[in-house]
Scaffold this active site. Structure first.
Site, PDB file in Angstrom:
ATOM      1  N   ARG A  43      -9.281  -5.122 -15.912  1.00  0.00           N
ATOM      2  CA  ARG A  43      -9.092  -6.149 -14.871  1.00  0.00           C
ATOM      3  C   ARG A  43     -10.389  -6.223 -14.075  1.00  0.00           C
ATOM      4  O   ARG A  43     -10.628  -5.418 -13.189  1.00  0.00           O
ATOM      5  CB  ARG A  43      -7.925  -5.774 -13.958  1.00  0.00           C
TER       6      ARG A  43
ATOM      7  N   HIS B 288       0.805  -1.213   0.000  1.00  0.00           N
ATOM      8  CA  HIS B 288       0.000   0.000   0.000  1.00  0.00           C
ATOM      9  C   HIS B 288       0.839   1.265   0.000  1.00  0.00           C
ATOM     10  O   HIS B 288       0.453   2.271  -0.576  1.00  0.00           O
ATOM     11  CB  HIS B 288      -0.971  -0.027   1.177  1.00  0.00           C
TER      12      HIS B 288
ATOM     13  N   ASN C 185       3.901  -9.741 -17.078  1.00  0.00           N
ATOM     14  CA  ASN C 185       4.189  -9.868 -15.637  1.00  0.00           C
ATOM     15  C   ASN C 185       4.224 -11.343 -15.239  1.00  0.00           C
ATOM     16  O   ASN C 185       5.199 -11.823 -14.653  1.00  0.00           O
ATOM     17  CB  ASN C 185       3.114  -9.164 -14.793  1.00  0.00           C
ATOM     18  N   ASP C 186       3.153 -12.049 -15.574  1.00  0.00           N
ATOM     19  CA  ASP C 186       3.135 -13.466 -15.225  1.00  0.00           C
ATOM     20  C   ASP C 186       4.033 -14.281 -16.145  1.00  0.00           C
ATOM     21  O   ASP C 186       4.669 -15.237 -15.702  1.00  0.00           O
ATOM     22  CB  ASP C 186       1.703 -14.009 -15.274  1.00  0.00           C
TER      23      ASP C 186
ATOM     24  N   ARG D  40       6.934 -12.661  -8.930  1.00  0.00           N
ATOM     25  CA  ARG D  40       6.936 -11.295  -9.477  1.00  0.00           C
ATOM     26  C   ARG D  40       6.962 -10.221  -8.392  1.00  0.00           C
ATOM     27  O   ARG D  40       7.306  -9.079  -8.661  1.00  0.00           O
ATOM     28  CB  ARG D  40       5.729 -11.091 -10.409  1.00  0.00           C
TER      29      ARG D  40
ATOM     30  N   GLU E 107       0.305 -15.714 -20.880  1.00  0.00           N
ATOM     31  CA  GLU E 107       1.091 -15.403 -19.681  1.00  0.00           C
ATOM     32  C   GLU E 107       1.645 -16.669 -19.029  1.00  0.00           C
ATOM     33  O   GLU E 107       2.316 -16.605 -18.013  1.00  0.00           O
ATOM     34  CB  GLU E 107       0.272 -14.580 -18.688  1.00  0.00           C
TER      35      GLU E 107
ATOM     36  N   ARG F 242     -11.201  -8.672 -19.352  1.00  0.00           N
ATOM     37  CA  ARG F 242     -10.611  -9.952 -18.933  1.00  0.00           C
ATOM     38  C   ARG F 242     -11.516 -10.583 -17.889  1.00  0.00           C
ATOM     39  O   ARG F 242     -11.939  -9.923 -16.941  1.00  0.00           O
ATOM     40  CB  ARG F 242      -9.224  -9.730 -18.337  1.00  0.00           C
TER      41      ARG F 242
ATOM     42  N   CYS G  38      -0.089  -6.469 -22.579  1.00  0.00           N
ATOM     43  CA  CYS G  38      -0.761  -5.695 -21.526  1.00  0.00           C
ATOM     44  C   CYS G  38      -0.025  -5.779 -20.197  1.00  0.00           C
ATOM     45  O   CYS G  38      -0.467  -5.201 -19.209  1.00  0.00           O
ATOM     46  CB  CYS G  38      -2.215  -6.124 -21.372  1.00  0.00           C
TER      47      CYS G  38
HETATM   48  C1  PEP Z   1       0.268  -9.915 -16.600  1.00  0.00           C
HETATM   49  O1  PEP Z   1       0.395 -10.982 -15.982  1.00  0.00           O
HETATM   50  O2  PEP Z   1       1.188  -9.378 -17.252  1.00  0.00           O
HETATM   51  C2  PEP Z   1      -1.016  -9.205 -16.575  1.00  0.00           C
HETATM   52  C3  PEP Z   1      -1.248  -8.162 -17.325  1.00  0.00           C
HETATM   53  O3  PEP Z   1      -1.937  -9.667 -15.685  1.00  0.00           O
HETATM   54  P1  PEP Z   1      -1.908  -9.307 -14.120  1.00  0.00           P
HETATM   55  O4  PEP Z   1      -0.781  -8.337 -13.892  1.00  0.00           O
HETATM   56  O5  PEP Z   1      -3.246  -8.753 -13.795  1.00  0.00           O
HETATM   57  O6  PEP Z   1      -1.664 -10.658 -13.519  1.00  0.00           O
HETATM   58 MG    MG Z   2      -1.366 -12.018 -15.168  1.00  0.00          MG
END
Ligand code: PEP
Ligand code: MG
Length: 844
Positions: free
Chosen positions: A563, A456, A717-718, A728, A694, A600, A765
């Site tokens: 999201r 936070h 990210n994933d 991550r 992902e 999504r 994304c």
């Molecule tokens: C990702 O994994 O890159 C993604 C966009 O989804 P999130 O960050 O919501 O897991």
């Molecule tokens: Mg993801």
């Protein structure tokens, strides 16, 4: 009956008493850990010999400690060398932080298994805080569980033996722990005993957690493991000698035979000679200012109250006042992010479990303050013990809201923080409440030991537009107020006493950044076309209607990732159809029929649990029931969501996207459910259906997925987390878990190849799309759409307009052959310098 000063310890088990001297283990028989007794058990449930708080329970379940309200600490250790059983044969019935009553069952064990597989079943009960005792029963012979055995006189001294972290602390170099089972009872005792030989206040540190090095229980509570990097700090006359001796002792195994592990990379020396402290960037930017240390106020509460009726009223008045204060903070919040945090705090205050715990303690005669603190602390400890980063952060929220209510119960007024100009706030952990009332004209940035990029404090820092670093070493807490520091959040560095040249460089850099941002904003409405005329769609990642509106105002060409979790999280029941449908429709209307809206479907699971979807606890939530896997296991949830999303068909160019897809069967099943829901609504045309890429499996099989989807969007990210096998959100892996790693880039390249061969478009994304440095690379790899964080839309569009697609393709091919993320970033920086108009600086 014992007098209030006296404390009776009851037998934790039934069995046969045996003198401690006869225990065939020198650590116990020598009483180095503490004096006490030994029982050869005939029962199989270890019970609390005294009331108090579980100050430590070993993950392996073979040892547990209780600390009572006077500071008496009693350790129970079942069997000898049972740490090696790694939990087999033991069932823990209590959690750390939990308050237990005398006689309460703590651990069940399988005596036959332990007797067969460990050296001995002899069980120790030791008074580790050192109070003298007298026997209430013969020192040998048969005892029954619950029988009074020892009488203690808690001494003032023992209770007061808390560490006072005053003066400049010195720190050892980091030591990588070589003990196979970490600092379990025996090596911990050796270490604590050695620490007691020094007059200095001494702490043992593991990442962001610290323990009084003279307390065996505190050391065990650190739950160290083989390979952990530890540091010793000391303040006081013999601090230097203490550090030298104790660091050497740690490295040598504290009495256990060890093979020494390679030294940790970071070399940290005394605070006074440190120039740079490193953490991870929580909010980008930089600032030069002076240290202001922020500490959490310690509140004294009395254990017993007036009548339960009066205490219940105290609690309910305080809760009502806290809810109102939080509402005011929500109303005055700087943006949605901050308001959402205080909304979550309000919801915590309504949690029936928390309230029940507090009321039970009040009914047992405790004061409202005592009961409330015990309830919040034990729940926070439970959150932390689950080994889940997100829940651990909720523990920080609970501590924050807990303190707010406690102050109201005690009538402690929050003093407004007097800050000097140019303050860089330094804290173990900055709570949302501490940051809410800050005078942001005086604060230039945050630097904390705790927290990560998703904490936070990070969210708030980004909302305030302040730079912030999290995960700094604990030495940062020893910096004197007023010390001049340069906080370079982009590099994750806090520079101590920087020289004039560094400060000037930073200021010039900031002026250039400002100029650049102004330019980007002024041109945000222009299309994102490269110099050689290639159009790339720049869309937004959003999680609310407000963000959709903001994205359109900043030149967003659509929404590449909605999201939808925001509709589901932090509540006790699923959102109704009407609520979902009206939210999706309002967002779609904001975009209009000419723009893409990619919704999504629900991406929750083990790491982001839903209160109303009961799930089993998972050892590896990131590899468990999340995303599409969870939805297909609970198809009604997915059907309801499809139905609600479909109600916005026609208001925007509707796309539905499935998260975490790894198997073709998942896509096919989801498509079937979607088709059925569309049919039921009488829709003749299905919206576009795509998947997130992902999971490496999906990237590697993009050519097989492509014919069955309308589009792909790469969640870097994933994808990075799963490709590199690095969490991550891990504070120590943050710099390595880099999406620019060539392995991730190769997966992006093969995804694009698979998609384009079938005429399907590919977006990105993940957070990588919001990095300016990544723009030429992603364009060069053939990505068709970049869905970016809303405030960065103008910046990313500006970069696209400054590059040539042909150049981008050349640099993308070149970096695919490199070895590391650092090499890729360096190559991209150099490429930028040679190809782009340098009068407009490209920052990253
Ligand atoms: C990702 O994994 O890159 C993604 C966009 O989804 P999130 O960050 O919501 O897991
Ligand atoms: Mg993801």
């Amino acid at each position: 009956m014992a007098t209030p000063q006296q404390l009776q310890l009851l037998a934790p088990l039934s069995g046969v008493l045996m003198p401690l001297d006869q225990v065939p283990d020198q650590v116990f028989s020598s009483r180095v850990i503490g004096d006490g007794l030994c029982i050869d058990p005939t029962s199989q449930t270890l019970c609390a010999p005294l009331a108090g708080v579980i100050s430590n329970v070993q993950a392996s379940g073979h040892a547990v400690s209780i600390t009572d309200d006077n500071g008496v600490q009693v350790l129970m250790h079942i069997g000898l060398d049972t740490v090696n059983l790694a939990g087999k044969g033991f069932t823990r019935l209590v959690e750390e932080g939990q308050r237990v009553v005398v006689g309460q069952a703590l651990i069940e064990f399988d005596a036959d298994y332990i007797a067969l597989n460990a050296r001995s079943l002899l069980t120790l009960m030791l008074v580790v805080s050192g109070e003298p005792f007298t026997w209430l029963a013969p020192e040998t012979g048969v005892v029954e569980s619950g029988q009074p055995l020892l009488s203690l006189n808690p001494s003032e001294v023992a209770a007061d033996e808390r560490i006072a972290q005053e003066g400049e602390a010195l720190f050892s170099k980091p030591v990588t722990l070589a003990n196979a089972n970490g600092l379990h009872a025996r090596p911990a005792a050796v270490f604590a005993q050695a620490a007691k030989g020094f007059s200095a206040s001494i702490c043992l540190h593991k990442q962001q957690a610290s323990a009084n090095a003279k307390s065996l229980v505190a050391i065990m509570a650190l739950q160290t493991a083989h390979g952990d990097v530890l540091q010793v700090s000391a303040a006081g006359a013999d601090a230097e000698a203490a550090i030298k001796t104790l660091a050497e002792l740690l490295a040598a195994g504290c009495g256990e035979t060890v093979t020494v592990v390679a030294e940790a990379e970071t070399v940290v020396v005394e605070t006074s000679s440190l120039k740079v402290l490193r953490g991870v960037c929580a909010s980008a930017g930089s600032a030069f200012g002076q240290v202001v240390q922020i500490a959490q106020q310690t509140l004294e509460v009395s254990e017993f109250g007036e009548s339960p009726q009066a205490e219940r009223e105290h609690l309910s008045r305080a809760l009502a006042a806290a809810v109102m204060a939080l509402q005011q903070l929500r109303d005055n919040a700087t943006g949605d992010a901050q308001a959402d945090i205080f909304k979550a705090h309000q919801e915590l205050l309504e949690d029936p479990g928390l309230l029940d715990q507090a009321l039970a303690l009040i009914n047992a005669g405790n004061s409202a303050g005592f009961a409330w603190r015990a309830a919040t602390e034990s729940t926070a400890a439970l959150f932390k013990s689950l080994g889940n980063a997100l829940l651990a952060e909720r523990a920080a929220d609970l501590a924050d809201v807990g303190q707010r209510v406690l102050k109201l119960i005690l009538g402690v007024e929050d003093r407004a923080m007097e800050l000097p100009d140019g303050a860089i706030l330094i804290a173990e952990q900055l709570t949302p409440s501490q940051t809410a009332g800050l005078d942001t004209r005086k604060v230039l940035g945050f630097a904390t030991v705790g927290g990560g990029a998703t904490s936070h404090v990070a969210i708030l820092a980004r909302a305030f537009g302040l730079p912030a670093i999290c995960g700094l070493p604990v030495q940062v807490l020893a910096l004197a107020n007023g010390t001049r520091v340069l906080l370079d959040a982009d590099k994750g560095e806090l520079q101590l006493d920087p020289d004039l040249a560094a400060i000037e460089q930073l200021q010039t850099h900031r002026q250039q950044q400002k100029k650049r941002q102004q330019y980007e904003l002024e041109n945000a409405g222009l299309a994102a076309c490269t110099r050689d005329g290639h159009h790339v769609e720049i869309t937004a990642n959003i999680a609310s209607l407000a963000e959709a509106e903001q994205a359109m105002a900043l030149g967003g060409e659509g929404v590449g990732l909605l999201r939808s979790e925001f509709l589901y999280l932090d509540r006790n029941h699923a959102p109704s159809h009407d609520e979902q449908a009206s939210t999706y429709s309002a967002i779609a209307r904001t975009l209009g029929p000419a723009r893409n809206l990619v919704v999504r479907t629900l991406d929750v699971g083990g790491d982001k649990p839903l209160a109303y979807v009961p799930m089993e606890r998972e050892t590896n939530p990131f590899l468990g029931m999340r995303g599409i896997r969870l939805c297909l296991e609970r198809p009604q949830l997915l059907r309801d969501q499809f139905k609600a999303i479909l109600s916005s068909a026609g208001l925007a160019r509707l796309h539905i996207m499935l998260p975490m897809v790894a198997q073709l069967s998942e896509l096919r099943l989801a498509r079937q459910l979607l088709a059925e829901e569309a049919l039921a609504l009488g829709l003749t045309e299905l919206p576009k259906l795509g998947i997130m890429i992902e999971v490496p499996a999906a990237a590697l099989m993009a050519d097989l997925f492509a014919p069955e989807v309308d589009f792909f969007s790469i969640g870097t990210n994933d994808l990075t987390q799963y490709t590199l096998a690095m969490d991550r959100d891990h504070p120590r892996l943050a710099s390595q878990a880099d999406s620019f790693h060539p392995s991730v880039l190769r997966l992006i390249a093969s995804t694009v190849k698979g998609a384009h061969a079938h005429g399907k478009w590919v977006g990105v994304c993940g957070a990588m799309a919001s990095e300016k440095l990544a723009v030429p690379l992603l364009l060069g790899l053939g990505v068709d759409e970049l869905s970016v964080s809303v405030p960065l839309i103008p910046a990313i569009k500006a970069v696209v307009r400054e590059v040539d697609l042909l150049d981008c393709q050349a640099i993308a091919q070149q970096v695919l052959g490199l070895e590391s993320a650092e090499q890729v970033r360096e190559a991209l920086r150099q490429h930028h310098e040679t190809t782009v108009d340098t009068s407009l600086v490209l920052e990253n």
